[in-house]
Design an enzyme around this catalytic site. Structure first.
Site, PDB file in Angstrom:
ATOM      1  N   GLY A 117      -4.935  -4.340  -3.160  1.00  0.00           N
ATOM      2  CA  GLY A 117      -5.469  -3.516  -4.245  1.00  0.00           C
ATOM      3  C   GLY A 117      -4.599  -2.316  -4.516  1.00  0.00           C
ATOM      4  O   GLY A 117      -4.067  -1.710  -3.594  1.00  0.00           O
ATOM      5  N   HIS A 118      -4.417  -2.004  -5.788  1.00  0.00           N
ATOM      6  CA  HIS A 118      -3.728  -0.773  -6.154  1.00  0.00           C
ATOM      7  C   HIS A 118      -4.780   0.263  -6.511  1.00  0.00           C
ATOM      8  O   HIS A 118      -5.635  -0.002  -7.354  1.00  0.00           O
ATOM      9  CB  HIS A 118      -2.864  -0.980  -7.399  1.00  0.00           C
ATOM     10  N   ASP A 130       0.824  -1.226   0.000  1.00  0.00           N
ATOM     11  CA  ASP A 130       0.000   0.000   0.000  1.00  0.00           C
ATOM     12  C   ASP A 130       0.851   1.266   0.000  1.00  0.00           C
ATOM     13  O   ASP A 130       0.447   2.301   0.533  1.00  0.00           O
ATOM     14  CB  ASP A 130      -0.951   0.040   1.208  1.00  0.00           C
ATOM     15  N   VAL A 167       2.977  14.115  -4.374  1.00  0.00           N
ATOM     16  CA  VAL A 167       2.291  15.031  -3.445  1.00  0.00           C
ATOM     17  C   VAL A 167       0.772  14.994  -3.622  1.00  0.00           C
ATOM     18  O   VAL A 167       0.057  15.881  -3.156  1.00  0.00           O
ATOM     19  CB  VAL A 167       2.820  16.481  -3.606  1.00  0.00           C
ATOM     20  N   ARG A 222     -10.710  -2.325   5.617  1.00  0.00           N
ATOM     21  CA  ARG A 222     -10.234  -2.367   7.012  1.00  0.00           C
ATOM     22  C   ARG A 222      -9.384  -1.143   7.315  1.00  0.00           C
ATOM     23  O   ARG A 222      -8.557  -0.744   6.490  1.00  0.00           O
ATOM     24  CB  ARG A 222      -9.325  -3.591   7.228  1.00  0.00           C
ATOM     25  N   THR A 239      -6.850 -12.133   4.114  1.00  0.00           N
ATOM     26  CA  THR A 239      -7.978 -11.430   3.498  1.00  0.00           C
ATOM     27  C   THR A 239      -9.012 -12.437   2.975  1.00  0.00           C
ATOM     28  O   THR A 239      -9.988 -12.065   2.347  1.00  0.00           O
ATOM     29  CB  THR A 239      -7.505 -10.548   2.328  1.00  0.00           C
ATOM     30  N   THR A 275     -10.405  -4.538   1.448  1.00  0.00           N
ATOM     31  CA  THR A 275     -11.240  -4.959   2.573  1.00  0.00           C
ATOM     32  C   THR A 275     -11.932  -3.792   3.263  1.00  0.00           C
ATOM     33  O   THR A 275     -12.870  -4.004   4.027  1.00  0.00           O
ATOM     34  CB  THR A 275     -10.350  -5.647   3.631  1.00  0.00           C
ATOM     35  N   ARG A 282      -6.292   0.739   8.301  1.00  0.00           N
ATOM     36  CA  ARG A 282      -4.896   0.295   8.335  1.00  0.00           C
ATOM     37  C   ARG A 282      -4.232   0.797   9.605  1.00  0.00           C
ATOM     38  O   ARG A 282      -4.544   1.874  10.098  1.00  0.00           O
ATOM     39  CB  ARG A 282      -4.138   0.833   7.133  1.00  0.00           C
ATOM     40  N   ASP A 338       2.413  14.934   0.917  1.00  0.00           N
ATOM     41  CA  ASP A 338       1.398  15.954   1.219  1.00  0.00           C
ATOM     42  C   ASP A 338       0.597  15.650   2.483  1.00  0.00           C
ATOM     43  O   ASP A 338       0.113  16.551   3.156  1.00  0.00           O
ATOM     44  CB  ASP A 338       0.434  16.097   0.024  1.00  0.00           C
ATOM     45  N   LYS A 371       1.725 -29.056  -6.675  1.00  0.00           N
ATOM     46  CA  LYS A 371       1.296 -29.450  -8.028  1.00  0.00           C
ATOM     47  C   LYS A 371      -0.143 -29.975  -8.021  1.00  0.00           C
ATOM     48  O   LYS A 371      -0.483 -30.928  -8.689  1.00  0.00           O
ATOM     49  CB  LYS A 371       2.262 -30.491  -8.618  1.00  0.00           C
TER      50      LYS A 371
HETATM   51  P1  GDP Z   1      -0.610   0.325  -3.696  1.00  0.00           P
HETATM   52  O1  GDP Z   1      -1.284  -0.962  -3.399  1.00  0.00           O
HETATM   53  O2  GDP Z   1       0.852   0.279  -3.353  1.00  0.00           O
HETATM   54  O3  GDP Z   1      -0.838   0.797  -5.081  1.00  0.00           O
HETATM   55  O4  GDP Z   1      -1.225   1.410  -2.727  1.00  0.00           O
HETATM   56  P2  GDP Z   1      -2.776   1.728  -2.412  1.00  0.00           P
HETATM   57  O5  GDP Z   1      -3.483   1.966  -3.656  1.00  0.00           O
HETATM   58  O6  GDP Z   1      -3.340   0.776  -1.461  1.00  0.00           O
HETATM   59  O7  GDP Z   1      -2.590   3.061  -1.563  1.00  0.00           O
HETATM   60  C1  GDP Z   1      -2.159   4.226  -2.068  1.00  0.00           C
HETATM   61  C2  GDP Z   1      -3.273   5.250  -1.856  1.00  0.00           C
HETATM   62  O8  GDP Z   1      -2.702   6.526  -1.743  1.00  0.00           O
HETATM   63  C3  GDP Z   1      -4.222   5.349  -3.009  1.00  0.00           C
HETATM   64  O9  GDP Z   1      -5.487   5.731  -2.527  1.00  0.00           O
HETATM   65  C4  GDP Z   1      -3.622   6.452  -3.866  1.00  0.00           C
HETATM   66  O10 GDP Z   1      -4.574   7.112  -4.684  1.00  0.00           O
HETATM   67  C5  GDP Z   1      -3.109   7.360  -2.813  1.00  0.00           C
HETATM   68  N1  GDP Z   1      -1.891   8.089  -3.160  1.00  0.00           N
HETATM   69  C6  GDP Z   1      -0.787   7.633  -3.825  1.00  0.00           C
HETATM   70  N2  GDP Z   1       0.154   8.582  -3.848  1.00  0.00           N
HETATM   71  C7  GDP Z   1      -0.357   9.648  -3.171  1.00  0.00           C
HETATM   72  C8  GDP Z   1       0.165  10.927  -2.796  1.00  0.00           C
HETATM   73  O11 GDP Z   1       1.303  11.276  -3.089  1.00  0.00           O
HETATM   74  N3  GDP Z   1      -0.642  11.749  -2.072  1.00  0.00           N
HETATM   75  C9  GDP Z   1      -1.900  11.409  -1.707  1.00  0.00           C
HETATM   76  N4  GDP Z   1      -2.628  12.273  -1.003  1.00  0.00           N
HETATM   77  N5  GDP Z   1      -2.434  10.197  -2.025  1.00  0.00           N
HETATM   78  C10 GDP Z   1      -1.657   9.347  -2.739  1.00  0.00           C
END
Ligand code: GDP
Length: 424
Positions: free
Chosen positions: A40-41, A13, A414, A304, A130, A302, A306, A334, A144
């Site tokens: 999740g990304h 995350d 940021v 949840r 999860t 989830t 963090r 930021d 296997k």
């Molecule tokens: P990942 O699994 O590593 O891709 O990370 P996640 O998606 O779980 O968490 C990253 C969260 O931070 C997401 O909601 C992004 O939109 C947000 N995010 C990523 N970079 C930045 C940032 O520089 N500033 C802010 N405010 N939010 C960010």
């Protein structure tokens, strides 16, 4: 750079999805090489906001080929649902921009079931799964006892294999856990509802990648979860069940001969951690609440809350070394703008002895953070796009981290949007 991996340096995350989404502009192919739909990304771009679980984050770029490599836990049900979600928001998916390795193993319906049964059995000793079936899946892959995606293309052979696996797995489901057996009818439904849908995307991605490499195409490897969750190098047993480290990228992608020219390690400007396990720098109470709220730290999969804390220099340095990172993307700077002073976990104290080395997992519960602080900047930096426009306190914080972890910080993020980035 010809080939690069984008990997997490900490517990996951860190904002990898956001970095892959940004950098895919420079690459022809994006490959997910390990893990499944258990994390999740989050990506925000012109199509909207997405929580990607299995699809590579390059899926939003025209002309980029996205590959699910042989190292992933390929869950047809979750993948098909995610594909439909993404298409609904206007992102076209075709066998030209999405390819599934015929050597990716399938996460079968009983893997999710077994995950839930085992977590229930463990009760208060649970690992914080999860319940997406990832651990039972990888156990079966290495025994296997699962199916390769390519086997879906050979129905007679497939049904014989599934029948054998079903008989074997039902022994565990019924005799060990006392649960209801899975039936062949359920498996047939699963094949029809999900596997049939993803079949057109399955191909020999190894051949495709070899040709692409020979043609000088640029490849980006995308990890799920961070170094501290790596099966071999993480905080075992609170790890994931696969190798998230960059070194595994060529193996899990289908291009074992690939060389990584660059490893971009993603580090968050503070720490967060989902689920169970030792988390030395953890904040509690009001301090945690404030940071969690400021950083929107709730699981993408989830929901949840963090666990959060200050940046952990010991863990981050270990992550940088484990990943052999050549460049760092520091995200969410930021978020710290509200703080008068920026807290930093600079070292650990284990049994009263201070250390810079990340301890063996069994010792982590005894580790205490040794804290320091730096002055905050107390202003909105989300609109800053050039390094020289960052307040001096923010620059100093970035430079301090850079020096301590021993790796250049080339990107400072940021904001969540694609262009909220400072490139150094
Ligand atoms: P990942 O699994 O590593 O891709 O990370 P996640 O998606 O779980 O968490 C990253 C969260 O931070 C997401 O909601 C992004 O939109 C947000 N995010 C990523 N970079 C930045 C940032 O520089 N500033 C802010 N405010 N939010 C960010």
């Amino acid at each position: 750079m010809a080939n690069a991996a984008i990997v997490g340096i900490n517990w996951g995350d860190e904002g990898k999805g956001r970095m892959v989404d940004l950098l895919t502009e420079n690459y022809d192919i994006v490959i997910r090489y390990q893990g499944g739909g258990n994390a999740g990304h989050t990506v925000i771009n012109e199509y909207g906001k997405f929580a990607l679980h299995l699809l590579p984050s390059g899926i939003f770029r025209k002309g980029v080929v996205n590959i699910l490599g042989n190292g992933v836990a390929l869950d047809p049900e979750n993948l098909w649902k995610e594909m439909q979600e993404v298409e609904k928001q206007g992102v076209p998916l075709t066998p030209d921009n999405l390819k599934i390795s015929d050597r990716a193993s399938l996460l079968l319906p009983w893997h999710r079931l077994l995950d839930g049964l085992e977590e229930a059995r463990l009760a208060d000793k649970k690992y914080g799964s999860t319940k997406q079936g990832i651990a039972p899946f990888y156990a079966d892959k290495y025994s296997k006892k699962t199916i390769l995606a390519g086997e879906l293309l050979y129905p007679k052979h497939l049904m014989e294999r599934l029948q054998d696996l079903l008989e074997w797995k039902n022994l565990t489901i019924t005799r060990v856990y006392g649960a209801e057996p899975v039936t062949m009818e359920e498996l047939e439904q699963w094949l029809e509802n999900y596997c049939e849908k993803i079949k057109p995307y399955i191909c020999d991605t190894g051949v495709f990648l070899r040709d692409a490499q020979a043609a000088g195409k640029k490849i980006l490897f995308e990890a799920q979860l961070g170094a501290l969750r790596d099966l071999d190098y993480g905080i075992y047993p609170y790890t994931t069940s696969s190798n998230a480290v960059a070194a595994y990228a060529p193996v899990g992608s289908g291009l074992p001969s690939a060389k990584l020219d660059e490893v971009i390690g993603v580090v968050k400007a503070y720490s967060s951690c989902v689920g169970e396990g030792p988390f030395t720098c953890e904040f509690f109470g009001k301090e945690a609440e404030e940071l969690r709220t400021a950083g929107f730290e709730f699981g993408a999969k989830t929901g949840r809350p963090r666990r959060v804390g200050p940046i952990d220099i010991v863990a981050t340095r270990y992550g940088v070394r484990t990943q052999a990172a050549t460049n760092i993307a520091l995200t969410k700077l930021d978020i710290l703008s509200y703080m008068d002073e920026i807290p930093i976990c600079a070292r650990y104290s284990v049994d009263g002895v201070e250390t810079d080395e990340f301890p063996f997992p069994a010792l982590l519960n005894d580790a205490k953070p040794v804290m320091t602080t730096m002055p905050g900047w107390k202003c909105d930096i989300s609109g800053v796009r050039r390094w020289e426009d960052l307040p001096k306190e923010a620059q100093d914080y970035v430079l301090y981290i850079e020096k301590e972890i021993g790796c250049h910080i080339g990107y400072v993020s940021v904001g969540p949007e694609r262009d909220s980035i400072i490139i150094r």
